[in-house]
Design an enzyme around this catalytic site. Structure first.
Site, PDB file in Angstrom:
ATOM      1  N   GLU A 431       0.833  -1.177  -0.130  1.00  0.00           N
ATOM      2  CA  GLU A 431      -0.198  -0.203  -0.155  1.00  0.00           C
ATOM      3  C   GLU A 431       0.913   1.264   0.223  1.00  0.00           C
ATOM      4  O   GLU A 431       0.567   2.095   0.965  1.00  0.00           O
ATOM      5  CB  GLU A 431      -1.003  -0.085   1.186  1.00  0.00           C
ATOM      6  CG  GLU A 431      -1.923  -1.121   1.193  1.00  0.00           C
ATOM      7  CD  GLU A 431      -3.004  -1.338   2.246  1.00  0.00           C
ATOM      8  OE1 GLU A 431      -2.858  -0.528   3.086  1.00  0.00           O
ATOM      9  OE2 GLU A 431      -3.870  -2.211   2.177  1.00  0.00           O
ATOM     10  N   GLU A 509      -3.974  -8.549  -0.859  1.00  0.00           N
ATOM     11  CA  GLU A 509      -4.731  -8.378   0.494  1.00  0.00           C
ATOM     12  C   GLU A 509      -6.378  -8.281   0.470  1.00  0.00           C
ATOM     13  O   GLU A 509      -6.506  -7.576  -0.584  1.00  0.00           O
ATOM     14  CB  GLU A 509      -3.798  -7.340   1.445  1.00  0.00           C
ATOM     15  CG  GLU A 509      -4.547  -7.097   2.799  1.00  0.00           C
ATOM     16  CD  GLU A 509      -3.492  -5.766   3.562  1.00  0.00           C
ATOM     17  OE1 GLU A 509      -2.489  -6.021   3.364  1.00  0.00           O
ATOM     18  OE2 GLU A 509      -4.329  -5.269   4.036  1.00  0.00           O
TER      19      GLU A 509
END
Length: 803
Positions: A431, A509
């Site tokens: 991220e 994820e």
């Protein structure tokens, strides 16, 4: 420690020309420790007699009290941080005068500064990186030798999750001769693999720091899974003084045993240097022979068999042990996850202990090995206050170090781990905000080039934002071998596949099927949707929005179905496989650990665990929840739910059928019945082709009558599960009794019960049961004698178990 082997030493000033033994061993025992800043502790004659003696691995925070005053905040589990010192007295007077000595750290959190005999060796800021220093020229052969380590984790909040504090991984001493094989120099690949034969390519280096040419024999051997030597090759080499010899050797194995997730066969590659028929150095690497392919149409292919990645994200802590995990901890964790059907782990979001990777090699668990959580931009993770309002607090984690240290940390990470057969993919980030703009292009390319320089497996980067409005910056994504998708949806995958039909894709994820809920917490007398959602009695809009956007089961179930039915997506990693310390959202104080996992912090499966077992395993299974103990609600309607991999499921309440339902394994809804609660029992039966194949029964239970103890894992350390039972030996799923421990021939390492809101200490002689269960973790004091634990609670006889 050197008494464990003999070294002949020349006690004269002349150069020692004899051949000595080379050896590596752990120096984990007998360290002196203090939790304060002691600047003069690096001095040789400093008096550390009042310091605490500890054994590594050591996480000094985990045994401390939780406090709202600790600056680590909820992200750091409300545990203390700060400056600490370690000192180790080393007897190395027997080292040969012509030998070289290195000290090797697998990890120390963080900003590790190291001195040997008051000589400064260096600093390693990252608490997750392995590192080593040569100490040869500072050795005192006539007196004591002191290794001093300062750690500084005082800048807080310093992480998005609990990091631990201390020398929490192994430390080794390495004794080498003047010609030797350096650390991480040996690299073994399998460029050609079939059932008939396999080629092992062995690369390594021999370094000669002597001032003259040395003539040597280099033997390379292959040992099979039983330890039998099946191949040996010799090279006769001459290495000039101050030069290196580069080995590049192909070895062929006929009818190899291939490494697979179901049969993780391992070979040992042994390199040994001989001079005048005497061994002067050796290196050993465990490898698995396997062929890995990455395709658009079939996804990940292992040994010519397509495998859907059924993965979990994990943080590195071991629950009540904190960051000081043991190999037994990893074995238990991987065993429980494999029983769920998981075949892969993502090391979120930092290098893990080498022993974790060893365990994955041995047990057949694939690994996405991740390096970074930040690049150059500081993260500001969301955190919830006690009133339910959300705030974002920046963490002083790695962004300030990235420009100076990222290249070295990544290189060392790849070199250390690249021989592990379980690693099927690297990850250069999680991220990362810079993947959304032009700055990410050059950084991603640089990191990818480092990965490709030192290994041939592909790398990913977990990126969020797909379908959120601002999609990631495509030129940055294009640098990644296999782009990673965080929290995207099925339509987002379809769009990517249409726009980039040759792109390989993996979900790095996504939400688990039991997010933000603790084991055994139920609300069955509400509506179907409400009964499956966390009942957090906070009215603030920030909290309510968070809960609404993360339906406890449905979102995770849909995330898997979106991947399951798209062959161009290799698979997914759920967030998370296991609860972890810190990141308590949406809870605030007194919560000190997450509740995102399908296994709780103590290692007990939650109900969501069984959803994945119904999807990821083929052996017939069935799981019914909630329990059947609702005194005071007799005659009221409630909901019962089932996960199963059978074709049909029938529910019985007090022997009366409530109907049989078809089980659609592609549905994002669980099987649910509305029933009327009456004490007794409920039973579910699973059918395949109309034939009963599996069943489960839950009874209304009585008061606690006994405690059941079971040793579940017992290698380096011991895990003992405690369960509350009634007089008929039924498990009591609501028991919360305080239990006490007495221990013989053992050290108590930790206790836990899976309750993320418990402020009981992890190191204590007591624990409350949480929904009927607790775990005790012990280490024998004398390994040659049995250990014993005696457990008691008020009103019933005490019980004991030996191990």
């Amino acid at each position: 420690m050197l008494s464990c082997f003999l070294i002949v030493t020349c006690f004269i000033s002349c150069k020692d020309t004899r051949i000595h033994t080379a050896k590596t061993w752990k120096i984990n025992d007998g360290w002196k420790f203090i939790q304060k800043d002691v600047p003069n502790a690096k001095e040789i004659n400093f008096d550390d007699s009042t310091w605490t003696t500890v054994e590594l691995p050591h996480d000094w925070s985990i045994s401390k009290p939780f406090s709202k005053q600790n600056p680590s905040f909820s992200r750091g589990a409300w545990l203390p941080t700060g400056i600490s010192y370690y000192r180790k007295h080393l007897d190395i007077s027997d080292i040969g005068t012509d030998q070289k000595v290195f000290v090797h750290f697998e990890g120390a959190y963080r900003n590790a500064e190291v001195w040997f005999n008051a000589h400064y060796l260096g600093k390693r800021p990252s608490g997750y990186s392995a590192f080593e220093y040569e100490i040869t020229k500072f050795i005192d052969r006539t007196s004591k030798n002191i290794l001093t380590v300062k750690l500084d984790n005082s800048e807080q909040p310093g992480s998005r999750w609990y990091s631990g504090n201390g020398i929490y991984r192994d430390v080794f001493l390495k004794v080498k001769n003047s010609i030797y094989i350096p650390t991480w120099a040996t690299y073994v690949t399998t460029p050609k693999v079939s059932k008939q034969s396999a080629i092992l390519n062995v690369k390594s280096e021999v370094v000669n720091v002597d001032d003259k040419t040395r003539k040597l024999e280099l033997r390379v051997s292959v040992l099979d899974t039983r330890g039998k030597e099946i191949i040996q090759d010799q090279k006769y080499i001459a290495v000039q003084g101050g030069k290196k010899y580069a080995l590049d050797l192909d070895l062929e194995i006929k009818k190899p045993l291939l490494w697979h997730i179901n049969d993780p066969d391992l070979y040992n590659i042994r390199l040994e240097l001989f001079e005048k028929e005497k061994s002067i150095d050796k290196d050993s690497v465990r490898v698995g022979i396997r062929k890995m392919e990455y395709t658009v149409d079939k996804g990940f292919v292992l040994n010519d068999n397509p495998i859907k990645i059924k993965g979990v994200c994990l943080h590195h802590d071991a629950g009540p042990l904190g960051a000081a995990a043991r190999k037994t901890s990893y074995e238990r964790q991987i065993r429980i996850l494999k029983e769920m059907g998981a075949n892969a782990v993502r090391t979120a979001h930092n290098p893990f202990d080498s022993e974790f990777l060893d365990t994955c090699d041995e047990m057949g668990m694939l690994v996405m090995n991740e390096a970074f959580d930040e690049w150059e931009v500081v993260k500001k993770p969301q955190t919830f206050r006690e009133k339910g309002n959300k705030v974002r607090i920046p963490v002083k984690y790695y962004a300030h170090l990235f420009k100076e240290w990222a290249n070295k940390d990544l290189k060392d990470f790849i070199l250390r781990d690249r021989n592990h057969p379980s690693i099927f993919m690297w990850s250069i980030g999680n991220e990362i905000d810079q993947m959304r703009d032009e700055s990410g292009v050059a950084i991603a390319k640089r990191l990818m080039d480092i990965v490709h320089q030192y290994d041939n497996r592909p790398a990913t980067c977990g990126v969020n934002g797909y379908g959120w409005g601002d999609w990631p910056h495509e030129p940055a994504v294009a640098q990644i071998d296999i782009p990673g998708y965080n929290y995207a949806k099925g339509e987002n995958y379809d769009k990517e596949h249409r726009d980039f039909p040759n792109r390989k894709m993996i979900v790095t994820e996504h939400t688990s099927a039991q997010m933000i809920a603790n084991r055994g917490e139920y609300y069955p007398f509400k509506s179907v949707e409400s009964s499956l959602q966390l009942d957090l009695l906070i009215s603030h809009t920030d909290t309510q929005k968070f809960l609404k956007n993360r339906k406890a089961y449905e979102q995770g179930m849909k995330a898997w179905i979106d991947v399951k039915n798209r062959p161009f997506v290799m698979g997914e990693f759920i967030w998370t496989g296991w609860d972890y310390l810190g990141e308590t959202i949406p809870y605030s104080w007194p919560a000190r650990s997450s509740s995102f996992g399908v296994v709780d912090l103590a290692g007990f499966p939650k109900d969501g665990y069984y959803y994945y077992q119904s999807q990821w395993t083929s052996s017939p299974m069935i799981h019914l929840f909630p329990h059947w103990n609702w005194q005071g609600h007799e005659g009221e309607k409630m909901h019962l739910n089932v996960f199963s991999n059978t074709q049909e499921v029938e529910l019985f309440v007090n022997e009366v059928s409530q109907g049989r339902k078809t089980n659609d394994l592609n549905s994002t809804k669980m099987l649910t019945w509305e029933v009327v609660y009456q004490p007794g029992n409920v039973k579910v039966v699973g059918y395949n082709s109309g034939k009963m194949i599996t069943q489960e029964t839950l009874n209304t239970v009585g008061d606690i009558s006994s405690l059941e103890l079971e040793v579940t894992d017992n290698t380096e350390i011991t895990y003992i599960e405690v369960k509350a039972l009634d007089k008929d030996a039924n498990f009591i799923p609501t028991a919360n009794h305080k239990i006490n421990f007495k221990i013989e021939n053992a050290e108590l390492l930790g206790v836990a019960n899976g309750n993320n809101r418990s402020l009981e200490p992890f190191v204590a002689s007591f624990r409350k049961l949480y929904n009927g269960k607790a775990i005790i973790i012990l280490k024998k004091s004398n390994s040659n004698k049995p250990g014993k634990v005696i457990v008691s609670t008020d009103g019933i006889p005490e019980v004991d178990i030996t191990f």
